[in-house]
Design a protein around this motif. Structure first.
Motif, PDB file in Angstrom:
ATOM      1  N   LEU A  72       0.827  -1.199   0.000  1.00 55.87           N
ATOM      2  CA  LEU A  72       0.000   0.000   0.000  1.00 55.87           C
ATOM      3  C   LEU A  72       0.865   1.253   0.000  1.00 55.87           C
ATOM      4  O   LEU A  72       0.612   2.196  -0.762  1.00 55.87           O
ATOM      5  CB  LEU A  72      -0.950   0.007   1.197  1.00 55.87           C
ATOM      6  CG  LEU A  72      -1.759   1.296   1.401  1.00 55.87           C
ATOM      7  CD1 LEU A  72      -2.629   1.602   0.183  1.00 55.87           C
ATOM      8  CD2 LEU A  72      -2.593   1.198   2.672  1.00 55.87           C
ATOM      9  N   GLN A  73       1.887   1.263   0.832  1.00 51.00           N
ATOM     10  CA  GLN A  73       2.784   2.413   0.899  1.00 51.00           C
ATOM     11  C   GLN A  73       3.464   2.643  -0.455  1.00 51.00           C
ATOM     12  O   GLN A  73       3.558   3.782  -0.926  1.00 51.00           O
ATOM     13  CB  GLN A  73       3.831   2.206   1.995  1.00 51.00           C
ATOM     14  CG  GLN A  73       4.745   3.383   2.198  1.00 51.00           C
ATOM     15  CD  GLN A  73       5.745   3.133   3.315  1.00 51.00           C
ATOM     16  OE1 GLN A  73       5.881   2.021   3.822  1.00 51.00           O
ATOM     17  NE2 GLN A  73       6.455   4.175   3.699  1.00 51.00           N
ATOM     18  N   ALA A  74       3.925   1.575  -1.099  1.00 50.93           N
ATOM     19  CA  ALA A  74       4.556   1.702  -2.416  1.00 50.93           C
ATOM     20  C   ALA A  74       3.549   2.209  -3.444  1.00 50.93           C
ATOM     21  O   ALA A  74       3.855   3.088  -4.259  1.00 50.93           O
ATOM     22  CB  ALA A  74       5.143   0.362  -2.852  1.00 50.93           C
ATOM     23  N   TYR A  75       2.338   1.671  -3.404  1.00 49.14           N
ATOM     24  CA  TYR A  75       1.279   2.104  -4.322  1.00 49.14           C
ATOM     25  C   TYR A  75       1.008   3.599  -4.147  1.00 49.14           C
ATOM     26  O   TYR A  75       0.943   4.344  -5.130  1.00 49.14           O
ATOM     27  CB  TYR A  75       0.015   1.276  -4.055  1.00 49.14           C
ATOM     28  CG  TYR A  75      -1.223   1.784  -4.753  1.00 49.14           C
ATOM     29  CD1 TYR A  75      -1.439   1.521  -6.099  1.00 49.14           C
ATOM     30  CD2 TYR A  75      -2.181   2.516  -4.054  1.00 49.14           C
ATOM     31  CE1 TYR A  75      -2.586   1.977  -6.735  1.00 49.14           C
ATOM     32  CE2 TYR A  75      -3.321   2.977  -4.678  1.00 49.14           C
ATOM     33  CZ  TYR A  75      -3.516   2.707  -6.017  1.00 49.14           C
ATOM     34  OH  TYR A  75      -4.651   3.163  -6.644  1.00 49.14           O
ATOM     35  N   GLN A  76       0.854   4.026  -2.904  1.00 47.96           N
ATOM     36  CA  GLN A  76       0.566   5.435  -2.642  1.00 47.96           C
ATOM     37  C   GLN A  76       1.716   6.331  -3.113  1.00 47.96           C
ATOM     38  O   GLN A  76       1.481   7.410  -3.650  1.00 47.96           O
ATOM     39  CB  GLN A  76       0.284   5.648  -1.150  1.00 47.96           C
ATOM     40  CG  GLN A  76      -1.047   5.059  -0.727  1.00 47.96           C
ATOM     41  CD  GLN A  76      -1.270   5.124   0.770  1.00 47.96           C
ATOM     42  OE1 GLN A  76      -0.334   4.996   1.557  1.00 47.96           O
ATOM     43  NE2 GLN A  76      -2.526   5.306   1.165  1.00 47.96           N
ATOM     44  N   ALA A  77       2.934   5.880  -2.930  1.00 50.73           N
ATOM     45  CA  ALA A  77       4.089   6.668  -3.382  1.00 50.73           C
ATOM     46  C   ALA A  77       4.092   6.778  -4.903  1.00 50.73           C
ATOM     47  O   ALA A  77       4.379   7.852  -5.459  1.00 50.73           O
ATOM     48  CB  ALA A  77       5.384   6.036  -2.884  1.00 50.73           C
TER      49      ALA A  77
END
Length: 101
Positions: A72-77
Motif C-alpha cells: 500500500l505504501q509503495a502504491y501510494q508513493a
C-alpha cells in the motif's frame, strides 16, 4: 481368520527446544530421545502442538499484514509521483481498494 495383534507403542515428546514429536515403536524398549526433552501424555503433546500451530499462524498473519502495508505504501508513493493506477498496482503488487485522496 485371526487378526494380528498390534504390539506397538506411541510415545509423545516435548523437546527442551520447544518442538514436539510423536512416534510409534515396536517392542518393550523405547528409542532414545535424539535431543533433550521429556516424554509427555498425548494431551500435553496435543496442547503443545496446537500452541505451536497457533503461533505459526499468528506469525504468518502478522507478516502478511506487514507485507500488505508495504505494498500500500509503495502504491501510494507511485500514485503520488503521478503514475497511473494500473501501472502503480502492477509495480507495487497492491490489490486492495484505492485509498481515498
Amino acid at each position: 481368520m485371526t487378526m494380528p495383534v498390534d504390539d506397538s507403542t506411541t510415545q509423545f515428546v516435548i523437546y527442551d527446544s520447544g518442538s514436539v514429536a510423536k512416534w510409534t515403536y515396536d517392542g518393550e524398549t523405547p528409542p532414545e530421545l535424539p535431543e533433550p526433552g521429556r516424554i509427555v501424555t498425548e494431551a500435553e503433546y496435543t496442547t503443545a502442538r496446537d500452541e505451536i500451530r497457533a503461533a505459526i499462524e499468528q506469525t504468518r498473519a502478522e507478516e502478511e499484514a506487514a507485507a500488505e502495508a508495504m505494498r500500500l505504501q509503495a502504491y501510494q508513493a507511485l500514485i503520488g509521483a503521478g503514475i497511473p493506477d494500473g501501472p502503480a498496482r502492477q509495480l507495487s503488487g497492491y490489490t486492495g481498494e484505492a485509498p481515498e485522496a
